[in-house]
Design a protein around this motif. Structure first.
Motif, mmCIF file in Angstrom:
data_model
loop_
_atom_site.group_PDB
_atom_site.id
_atom_site.type_symbol
_atom_site.label_atom_id
_atom_site.label_comp_id
_atom_site.label_asym_id
_atom_site.label_seq_id
_atom_site.Cartn_x
_atom_site.Cartn_y
_atom_site.Cartn_z
ATOM 1 N N SER A 228 39.900 -44.509 -7.420
ATOM 2 C CA SER A 228 39.049 -44.828 -8.565
ATOM 3 C C SER A 228 38.631 -43.487 -9.155
ATOM 4 N N THR A 229 39.130 -43.196 -10.381
ATOM 5 C CA THR A 229 39.106 -41.804 -10.817
ATOM 6 C C THR A 229 38.002 -41.429 -11.808
ATOM 7 N N ALA A 230 37.284 -42.401 -12.337
ATOM 8 C CA ALA A 230 36.182 -42.028 -13.241
ATOM 9 C C ALA A 230 35.097 -43.082 -13.210
ATOM 10 N N SER A 231 33.887 -42.658 -13.498
ATOM 11 C CA SER A 231 32.782 -43.609 -13.644
ATOM 12 C C SER A 231 33.014 -44.441 -14.892
ATOM 13 N N THR B 275 38.663 -47.326 -17.362
ATOM 14 C CA THR B 275 39.974 -47.699 -17.905
ATOM 15 C C THR B 275 41.153 -47.160 -17.075
ATOM 16 N N HIS B 276 40.995 -45.978 -16.481
ATOM 17 C CA HIS B 276 42.088 -45.398 -15.690
ATOM 18 C C HIS B 276 42.265 -46.175 -14.384
ATOM 19 N N THR B 277 41.141 -46.451 -13.742
ATOM 20 C CA THR B 277 41.182 -47.185 -12.477
ATOM 21 C C THR B 277 41.733 -48.591 -12.690
ATOM 22 N N PRO C 141 42.881 -42.003 -21.695
ATOM 23 C CA PRO C 141 43.415 -40.772 -22.302
ATOM 24 C C PRO C 141 43.800 -39.690 -21.302
ATOM 25 N N SER C 142 43.164 -39.684 -20.129
ATOM 26 C CA SER C 142 43.495 -38.629 -19.172
ATOM 27 C C SER C 142 44.865 -38.846 -18.532
ATOM 28 N N MET C 143 45.495 -39.970 -18.847
ATOM 29 C CA MET C 143 46.853 -40.220 -18.353
ATOM 30 C C MET C 143 47.859 -40.210 -19.493
ATOM 31 N N VAL D 220 47.559 -44.809 -7.130
ATOM 32 C CA VAL D 220 46.958 -43.720 -7.903
ATOM 33 C C VAL D 220 47.276 -43.859 -9.394
ATOM 34 N N PRO D 221 46.227 -43.911 -10.230
ATOM 35 C CA PRO D 221 46.468 -43.883 -11.684
ATOM 36 C C PRO D 221 46.896 -42.472 -12.067
ATOM 37 N N THR D 222 48.092 -42.342 -12.634
ATOM 38 C CA THR D 222 48.740 -41.032 -12.667
ATOM 39 C C THR D 222 49.009 -40.505 -14.068
ATOM 40 N N GLY D 223 48.828 -39.192 -14.214
ATOM 41 C CA GLY D 223 49.145 -38.515 -15.464
ATOM 42 C C GLY D 223 50.017 -37.307 -15.178
ATOM 43 N N ASN D 224 49.378 -36.246 -14.710
ATOM 44 C CA ASN D 224 50.093 -35.005 -14.439
ATOM 45 C C ASN D 224 50.688 -34.964 -13.026
ATOM 46 N N PHE D 225 50.560 -36.047 -12.274
ATOM 47 C CA PHE D 225 51.148 -36.207 -10.947
ATOM 48 C C PHE D 225 50.472 -35.345 -9.881
ATOM 49 N N GLY D 226 49.258 -34.836 -10.159
ATOM 50 C CA GLY D 226 48.573 -34.018 -9.160
ATOM 51 C C GLY D 226 47.969 -34.859 -8.048
ATOM 52 N N ASN D 227 47.217 -35.874 -8.456
ATOM 53 C CA ASN D 227 46.504 -36.695 -7.495
ATOM 54 C C ASN D 227 47.466 -37.412 -6.539
ATOM 55 N N ILE D 228 48.517 -38.008 -7.087
ATOM 56 C CA ILE D 228 49.452 -38.759 -6.225
ATOM 57 C C ILE D 228 50.290 -37.801 -5.376
ATOM 58 N N ALA E 4 34.148 -37.604 -13.004
ATOM 59 C CA ALA E 4 35.572 -37.915 -12.950
ATOM 60 C C ALA E 4 36.181 -37.168 -11.764
ATOM 61 N N PHE E 5 37.355 -37.619 -11.334
ATOM 62 C CA PHE E 5 37.898 -37.095 -10.073
ATOM 63 C C PHE E 5 38.257 -35.614 -10.141
ATOM 64 N N LYS E 6 38.390 -35.087 -11.367
ATOM 65 C CA LYS E 6 38.751 -33.673 -11.476
ATOM 66 C C LYS E 6 37.712 -32.753 -10.844
ATOM 67 N N ASP E 7 36.465 -33.244 -10.720
ATOM 68 C CA ASP E 7 35.443 -32.446 -10.030
ATOM 69 C C ASP E 7 35.833 -32.134 -8.583
ATOM 70 N N GLY F 135 39.448 -33.508 -23.225
ATOM 71 C CA GLY F 135 38.267 -34.219 -22.743
ATOM 72 C C GLY F 135 37.818 -33.861 -21.341
ATOM 73 N N ASP F 136 38.404 -34.530 -20.355
ATOM 74 C CA ASP F 136 37.868 -34.450 -18.990
ATOM 75 C C ASP F 136 37.992 -33.077 -18.328
ATOM 76 N N THR F 137 39.145 -32.438 -18.491
ATOM 77 C CA THR F 137 39.369 -31.186 -17.786
ATOM 78 C C THR F 137 38.393 -30.107 -18.236
HETATM 79 C C1 LIG Z 1 43.211 -36.482 -14.786
HETATM 80 C C2 LIG Z 1 42.918 -37.930 -14.567
HETATM 81 C C3 LIG Z 1 43.894 -38.822 -14.084
HETATM 82 C C4 LIG Z 1 45.325 -38.397 -13.807
HETATM 83 O O1 LIG Z 1 45.429 -37.570 -12.678
HETATM 84 P P1 LIG Z 1 46.725 -36.645 -12.447
HETATM 85 O O2 LIG Z 1 46.408 -35.830 -11.258
HETATM 86 O O3 LIG Z 1 46.853 -35.818 -13.701
HETATM 87 O O4 LIG Z 1 47.878 -37.542 -12.247
HETATM 88 C C5 LIG Z 1 43.531 -40.141 -13.853
HETATM 89 N N1 LIG Z 1 42.279 -40.574 -14.117
HETATM 90 C C6 LIG Z 1 41.315 -39.758 -14.604
HETATM 91 C C7 LIG Z 1 39.958 -40.308 -14.898
HETATM 92 C C8 LIG Z 1 41.585 -38.400 -14.837
HETATM 93 O O5 LIG Z 1 40.629 -37.606 -15.330
#
Ligand SMILES: *Cc1c(COP(=O)(O)O)cnc(C)c1O
Length: 497
Positions: A425-428, A399-401, A320-322, A265-273, A111-114, A145-147
């Protein structure tokens, strides 16, 4: 370069201490006092370079109190062939003409958090050396989960650091649980909590706020720290891949320098975007930043109306990561969009804390509209997008992508803006295998365990299964502790005192 707090501009620290502290005492987030700029010369110089060389150039614009050697060591220890399944670290895949998927999931946890959590531990230990911090650090994480897994992989076997991860016993996917239970490393601790994610998170927050425990630790030269996405050391590495992907498009002759591209950007915590926003602000030719949300569409409403309200229902979704109602990193954006008005930002975030809601002023509303487009889709649309993208382009999204692709299609329909575009594209897809398989078959797939589902998804798609997922079935379980959330403090004390 100095860093200041979004809630108090008088705070002035260097980058190493911003990374060691994580968050400012006034609860504001650390941001650079000015955003460095890049130009055509800088980009052209990077085009022929590797990901790691590009990362070193970008990081050195921000980490001015690190030596070149220190930055190089951090980068080269983080992004290795051993840990990433691509020698380019990230990959760009064509969806269709002019539409590129930036695959950020080639790292150890898929996942992109790596991208950030592989380098954060090195930035942190280097920052501790620069600031002469000799304490032993314990990283505490509550995860849905992911973090958790990404933090475990990043911090495992890092000297002078321990990491303890708590997850809700029944609140993560079977695959995520397995990933954490089989975690290797001499300094890692993983523990299930009876309860839900909030119970785990509240437990961790209470421990962070426990002054008595903190002073007990301090007397033994030990401190707690966190790996969450408010740390500048987690945000900064994400700027790199936007600049790097632009270089790749030039290198592959898909664009020429100066061509403006959009970013989704698929967004949750607004870090990536936010990292993409900083890249734009640095001078990378980015047009619209397209913010894609799931049914928890607090950001869609905010960008479209200027009102942020977390007083709303929370929906668990297929992405779920969003699933998030408070996007912490938004604070950094608002600080920038108000021309660094720390008092205004502090007022808004105090309101959020007290009333659960704030409204920005007209000039910020205009800037939000100018820079961003925001929309969302629900689970039914997410699944339909996975299927239609696979049917039309033979591309398999997680699902996030899929949320990002869906929102991008809404954007094109609404605006006819056909600029070239990078979709993060944020996760396999294998990481969310049951949801992806059910989407492709347009029915709930039942009667298969996770590993059978992986086999079936491979049979249908032909997409290689990442090694770190394929091996899970045969790895021994190393962590099986389960405790009540009231026992968290004792559990931690047993480990570190
Ligand atoms: C964490 C995560 C996101 C959301 O990223 P933010 O930086 O929190 O907006 C999107 N997709 C995946 C797969 C994630 O793990």
């Amino acid at each position: 370069m100095k860093y200041q707090s979004t809630r108090d501009k008088k705070v002035s620290v260097n980058s190493a201490s911003a990374i060691v502290k994580g968050i400012s005492l006034d609860k504001g987030l650390f941001v650079p006092c000015s955003i460095p700029t890049i130009n055509e010369y800088f980009i052209n110089k990077l085009v022929q370079k590797s990901y790691n060389e590009r990362a070193k150039e970008v990081l050195s614009l921000y980490l001015t109190d690190f030596s070149k050697e220190q930055i190089a060591t951090c980068v080269d220890n983080a992004y290795t062939d051993e840990k990433f399944e691509s020698s380019n670290i990230t990959e760009i895949s064509h969806l269709y003409d002019g539409t590129y998927m930036l695959e950020l999931w080639k790292g150890p946890t898929c996942a992109f958090k790596d991208m950030a959590l592989q380098i954060l531990p090195h930035l942190l230990t280097t920052s501790m050396a620069i600031t002469n911090t000799n304490d032993e650090v314990t990283i505490l994480v509550a995860t849905s989960g992911d973090t958790g897994k990404a933090a475990l992989e990043g911090f495992k076997d890092i000297p002078n650091i321990k990491i303890i991860v708590f997850y809700p016993e029944n609140g993560v996917s079977p695959m995520q649980k397995r990933q954490m239970q089989t975690q290797k490393g001499d300094n890692v601790y993983v523990c299930a909590i009876k309860g839900n994610f909030d119970d785990a998170q509240t437990g961790v927050k209470n421990i962070f706020a426990d002054d008595k425990l903190a002073s007990e630790l301090k007397s033994k030269n030990k401190v707690f720290s966190s790996a969450n996405s408010i740390n500048w050391g987690r945000l900064l590495p994400q700027i790199v891949y936007y600049i790097s992907s632009y270089c790749d498009l030039i290198k592959n002759e898909e664009i020429a320098y100066g061509d403006v591209i959009n970013v989704v950007v698929p967004t949750g915590n607004f870090g990536n975007i936010l990292a993409a926003y900083y890249a734009k602000k640095m001078g990378l030719p980015i047009g619209k930043l397209i913010c894609a949300s799931n049914k928890n569409n607090v950001l869609t409403d905010f960008i479209n109306t200027g009102v942020y309200s977390r007083n709303r229902e929370f929906y668990p979704t297929l992405s779920p990561s969003m699933d998030i109602l408070i996007s912490s990193n938004l604070e950094r954006l608002l600080f920038d969009l108000t021309n660094q008005d720390d008092e205004l930002v502090a007022t808004w975030f105090n309101k959020l804390n007290e009333a659960g809601e704030y409204e920005v002023n007209d000039s910020v509303k205009a800037l939000l509209k100018e820079n961003f487009y925001a929309s969302y889709c629900d689970d039914v649309q997410t699944s339909a997008t996975i299927k239609s993208v696979f049917d039309r382009y033979s591309y398999l999204c997680d699902t996030h992508t899929a949320v990002a692709v869906n929102v991008y299609e809404q954007y094109v329909k609404e605006t006819s803006d056909n600029k070239k575009v990078i979709i993060a594209s944020t996760a396999s897809p294998y990481k969310f295998v049951s949801s992806v398989l059910s989407a492709l078959e347009a029915r709930e797939v039942s009667g298969m365990d996770e590993y059978q589902s992986i086999g079936e998804l491979f049979r249908i798609s032909g997409l290689d299964v990442p090694e770190s997922i394929a091996e899970l079935e045969n790895l021994p379980v190393l962590h099986s502790d389960i405790i009540e959330n009231t026992q968290m403090k004792d559990y931690i004390k047993d480990i570190i005192l």
